[in-house]
Design a protein around this motif. Structure first.
Motif: not given
Length: 100
Positions: A91-92, A88, A63, A8-9, A1-6
């Motif tokens: 998750i990654n 981030h 998450f 925003d959530e 999952m990319d940082r921008k999506r994280i």
């Protein structure tokens, strides 16, 4: 999952639970340039530690992570930006013993 999506959530969860944080813009045209990343969870967003505990559970559910060592707002996770980076990374991060 990319940082921008994280990011925003996380902002959506925090804004819905902690009403001192403005909601995220619905479109790029509505973006007022508010700097979410530098907002300190305590005291900028909330001073209530119960709020932090509730948000922590919401973030863990959203998450699939656990805040084992430190809750959001504590040392190393003081700001929203640091919190997003932490999520981030969790998750990654490659899982120990995982096969490709």
């Amino acid at each position: 999952m990319d940082r921008k999506r994280i990011h925003d959530e996380v902002i959506e969860i925090l804004a819905n639970k902690l009403h001192q944080l403005p909601p995220p813009p619905l479109s790029p045209e509505e973006d007022d340039g508010f700097d979410y990343d530098s907002q300190r969870l305590i005291p900028d967003v909330t001073s209530n530690h119960l709020d932090i505990a509730e948000v922590s559970m919401d973030l863990e559910d959203a998450f699939g992570i656990n805040f084992d060592e430190a809750l959001p707002g504590s040392e190393g996770l003081e700001t929203i930006g640091l919190l997003v980076d932490h999520i981030h990374h969790k998750i990654n991060a490659p899982r120990a013993g995982a096969k490709d």
